[in-house]
Design an enzyme around this catalytic site. Structure first.
Site, PDB file in Angstrom:
ATOM      1  N   ASP A   1       0.869  -1.185   0.000  1.00  0.00           N
ATOM      2  CA  ASP A   1       0.000   0.000   0.000  1.00  0.00           C
ATOM      3  C   ASP A   1       0.902   1.229   0.000  1.00  0.00           C
ATOM      4  O   ASP A   1       1.720   1.405   0.910  1.00  0.00           O
ATOM      5  CB  ASP A   1      -0.879  -0.021   1.252  1.00  0.00           C
ATOM      6  CG  ASP A   1      -2.190   0.722   1.055  1.00  0.00           C
ATOM      7  OD1 ASP A   1      -2.197   1.693   0.275  1.00  0.00           O
ATOM      8  OD2 ASP A   1      -3.179   0.347   1.694  1.00  0.00           O
TER       9      ASP A   1
ATOM     10  N   ASP B   1      -2.800   4.757  -2.779  1.00  0.00           N
ATOM     11  CA  ASP B   1      -3.793   5.433  -1.957  1.00  0.00           C
ATOM     12  C   ASP B   1      -4.181   6.788  -2.554  1.00  0.00           C
ATOM     13  O   ASP B   1      -3.307   7.572  -2.938  1.00  0.00           O
ATOM     14  CB  ASP B   1      -3.218   5.616  -0.547  1.00  0.00           C
ATOM     15  CG  ASP B   1      -4.204   6.222   0.425  1.00  0.00           C
ATOM     16  OD1 ASP B   1      -5.212   5.549   0.729  1.00  0.00           O
ATOM     17  OD2 ASP B   1      -3.973   7.352   0.876  1.00  0.00           O
TER      18      ASP B   1
ATOM     19  N   GLU C   1      -6.593   3.748  -5.829  1.00  0.00           N
ATOM     20  CA  GLU C   1      -7.786   4.162  -5.083  1.00  0.00           C
ATOM     21  C   GLU C   1      -8.146   5.571  -5.535  1.00  0.00           C
ATOM     22  O   GLU C   1      -7.309   6.476  -5.481  1.00  0.00           O
ATOM     23  CB  GLU C   1      -7.523   4.143  -3.584  1.00  0.00           C
ATOM     24  CG  GLU C   1      -8.773   4.494  -2.785  1.00  0.00           C
ATOM     25  CD  GLU C   1      -8.483   4.946  -1.365  1.00  0.00           C
ATOM     26  OE1 GLU C   1      -9.340   4.712  -0.502  1.00  0.00           O
ATOM     27  OE2 GLU C   1      -7.413   5.541  -1.115  1.00  0.00           O
TER      28      GLU C   1
ATOM     29  N   HIS D   1     -10.604  -1.725   4.948  1.00  0.00           N
ATOM     30  CA  HIS D   1     -10.231  -1.151   6.240  1.00  0.00           C
ATOM     31  C   HIS D   1     -10.909   0.182   6.518  1.00  0.00           C
ATOM     32  O   HIS D   1     -10.871   0.672   7.655  1.00  0.00           O
ATOM     33  CB  HIS D   1      -8.718  -0.963   6.293  1.00  0.00           C
ATOM     34  CG  HIS D   1      -8.212   0.021   5.277  1.00  0.00           C
ATOM     35  ND1 HIS D   1      -8.230  -0.237   3.920  1.00  0.00           N
ATOM     36  CD2 HIS D   1      -7.700   1.271   5.400  1.00  0.00           C
ATOM     37  CE1 HIS D   1      -7.756   0.801   3.270  1.00  0.00           C
ATOM     38  NE2 HIS D   1      -7.423   1.737   4.144  1.00  0.00           N
ATOM     39  N   ASP D   2     -11.522   0.804   5.507  1.00  0.00           N
ATOM     40  CA  ASP D   2     -12.173   2.106   5.670  1.00  0.00           C
ATOM     41  C   ASP D   2     -13.693   2.008   5.725  1.00  0.00           C
ATOM     42  O   ASP D   2     -14.364   3.043   5.801  1.00  0.00           O
ATOM     43  CB  ASP D   2     -11.799   3.021   4.491  1.00  0.00           C
ATOM     44  CG  ASP D   2     -10.407   3.601   4.618  1.00  0.00           C
ATOM     45  OD1 ASP D   2      -9.901   3.679   5.753  1.00  0.00           O
ATOM     46  OD2 ASP D   2      -9.821   3.974   3.580  1.00  0.00           O
TER      47      ASP D   2
END
Length: 558
Positions: A100, A213, A263, A335-336
């Protein structure tokens, strides 16, 4: 960029949030050695790629998305030697590793930012987005001096203004997220050069790709002197984004057998076609269209609504059919986001049925599916009682900012909303067994363990052929064995049905039906009567024309 038949198109990805996966040393925080200890579990599940949330050195104001040193490992997670052992162990099992990467912003403790603060005319002086601000006569409510208001009225994603004033430098800096996460200025060539060199350093260490990200925020509007509302909306898909992505690809991952997933908040399917098509710089993008279906039209995040199946069908069908030569990154949770069985299913009466129905949806669409840790066990949202229990910077920041503005009186006003929205729902420790702290740690866990861990855990489900875990294993195996589930064309069936999501996958002469009753009531459906079933989440039916609550069926289309 993509070409059909690559290793990452055939793969199933498993996302690991390291802090909550497995703690090997008893300090209450998951670590790299803890992941290494659980590789047999992942191998038995059948996944092919591990996506590792950030493990870089970080002060952890935003759980690792504030990077202090891109080439070091966070001490709580272990050492670079631990990371190298994990990579080698994955590759020995023919599994891949995606890192990530956060390069829209850094930590305010990064050496680049500290040098930029100290020396505006120095080597790193223009590495971040600095501005003098607007003249003001009485800016007492601004984050800077009374005579200088922020450059514009953008809001940060985690609450409050998107600009903070630095007394040492005497200017405002932009942070679309936390004030501890200053945004890099990608118009500075040396910024991009340093980022690309760092990416190549990781690729040379043998990783298999990057999840990038909020990568569509790196190109800011040319004029920052005005504007209000969420800063991320103003910056998404900025004027030089495609130029920066193409340059990044040419300088880094185009030269390796690596996969890239961007993302992208607020990305449209039209933009994604350009980013991921045959001539695009990326392989996949994460969009958010289905992640806001339970947002209120006027109040957004602050308004909780029931997700509509009609809207879910529309979003999924649009991305399945309009992405054309692009490739979907498929996900329902991460995770969000809240836990999928709590958000889209029924985590009480029909927990098994709805969890497996959602798994069927995720793993039978065209694209590469991403499973978030614990969803294969049907872990559900945590019953948080107070703001003090929260570690999620976004939730705490938004609630505190609303209290400060007088929009809400206290956490009690929004407790039920926060229980549904907080990112900490996805970050509670992995539930390995029925021992203390769910077998996650011998110490005090950094977040509380879900109280149902004695009934819902990996050890119990590994011995149960009718568990959610066992169903995921069978479903992943079926996907690996069935090219039509990976590459087949998608055709929506019964678009107007209020409770059934049905579609056909076709690859040459192989035609499959996927039929899901996403409701807690039975649904009548004549079209399944003559279809040989390949997999389902109920025992063989006695009535082939009725779908039971949350029943999922994958069948051969005769």
């Amino acid at each position: 960029m993509n070409s059909e038949g690559t290793w990452w198109q055939d793969a199933v990805v498993y996302q690991i949030y390291p802090q909550s996966f497995n703690d090997s040393d008893g300090d209450g925080v998951g670590d790299l050695s803890g992941i290494h200890e659980r590789l047999d579990y992942l191998d038995e599940l059948g996944v092919d790629i591990i996506w590792l949330n950030p493990v870089y050195d970080s002060p952890h104001h935003d759980d690792g998305y504030d990077v202090r040193d891109y080439r070091s490992i966070r001490e709580e997670y272990g050492t670079m030697a631990d990371w190298e052992q994990l990579l080698a162990a994955l590759h020995e099992r023919d599994m891949r590793l995606i890192m990530d990467l956060v390069v829209n912003h850094t930590s305010d403790e990064h050496e680049w930012f500290q040098a930029s603060r100290r020396a505006p005319d120095g080597e790193y002086g223009d590495y971040y987005v600095w501005r003098d601000g607007r003249p003001a006569t009485d800016a007492t409510d601004s984050p800077g001096p009374p005579d200088r208001a922020p450059p514009n009225d953008w809001e940060a994603a985690f609450g409050g203004p998107a600009w903070s004033y630095d007394d040492l430098r005497g200017q405002y800096y932009l942070h679309l997220f936390l004030e501890e996460q200053p945004d890099l200025d990608w118009t500075t060539p040396d910024v991009r050069t340093d980022v690309y060199e760092m990416m190549e350093w990781w690729l040379e260490k043998g990783i298999d790709g990057f999840r990038l990200d909020v990568i569509n925020l790196v190109s800011k509007p040319a004029d920052l002197s005005s504007g209000r509302g969420p800063g991320i909306e103003a910056c998404a898909g900025g004027p030089r984004l495609e130029e920066f992505l193409a340059e990044m690809a040419a300088e880094t991952f185009d030269n390796y057998d690596a996969v890239t997933i961007g993302e992208m908040p607020a990305v449209t399917v039209e933009q994604a076609r350009r980013y991921t098509g045959p001539d695009g710089p990326l392989d996949m993008v994460f969009h958010f269209d289905h992640m806001t279906l339970d947002y209120d039209e006027e109040d957004g995040w602050w308004g909780l609504t029931e997700p509509s199946l009609a809207d879910l069908k529309e979003v999924i069908t649009r991305w399945q059919t309009e992405l054309a030569d692009g490739w979907n990154a498929l996900y329902l949770g991460n995770h969000d986001q809240p836990r999928i069985v709590s958000r889209f299913g029924d985590d009480e009466q029909y927990r098994y049925e709805s969890a497996t129905a959602l798994a069927t949806l995720l793993l039978t669409l065209r694209g590469t599916p991403f499973i978030y840790q614990g969803d294969e066990l049907s872990i559900r949202n945590y019953p948080f009682e107070s703001l003090a229990e929260q570690e999620d910077a976004m939730t705490v920041g938004r609630v505190q900012a609303a209290i400060d503005r007088g929009e809400i009186d206290s956490f009690e006003t929004v407790r039920e909303l926060v229980r549904e929205r907080t990112r900490d729902n996805a970050r509670t420790p992995m539930q390995w067994d029925a021992t203390a702290n769910a077998g996650f740690t011998d110490g005090d866990p950094w977040l509380p363990v879900n109280p149902d861990y004695r009934e819902v855990n990996a050890a119990a489900q590994q011995d149960d052929p009718r568990s959610v875990l066992a169903y995921y294993q069978r479903l992943i195996e079926l996907r690996h064995e069935t090219p039509a589930l990976v590459y087949g064309e998608y055709e929506l069936l019964l678009p107007a049905h209020e409770s059934v999501f049905a579609y056909r996958r076709t690859l040459e002469d192989d035609r499959l039906l996927v039929v899901l009753n996403l409701d807690d009531e039975p649904s009548r459906l004549e079209t399944l009567a003559a279809s040989p079933r390949l997999l389902g989440n109920y025992d063989d039916p006695t009535d082939t024309t009725t779908l039971r609550p949350y029943e999922a069926v994958i069948a051969q289309d005769p």
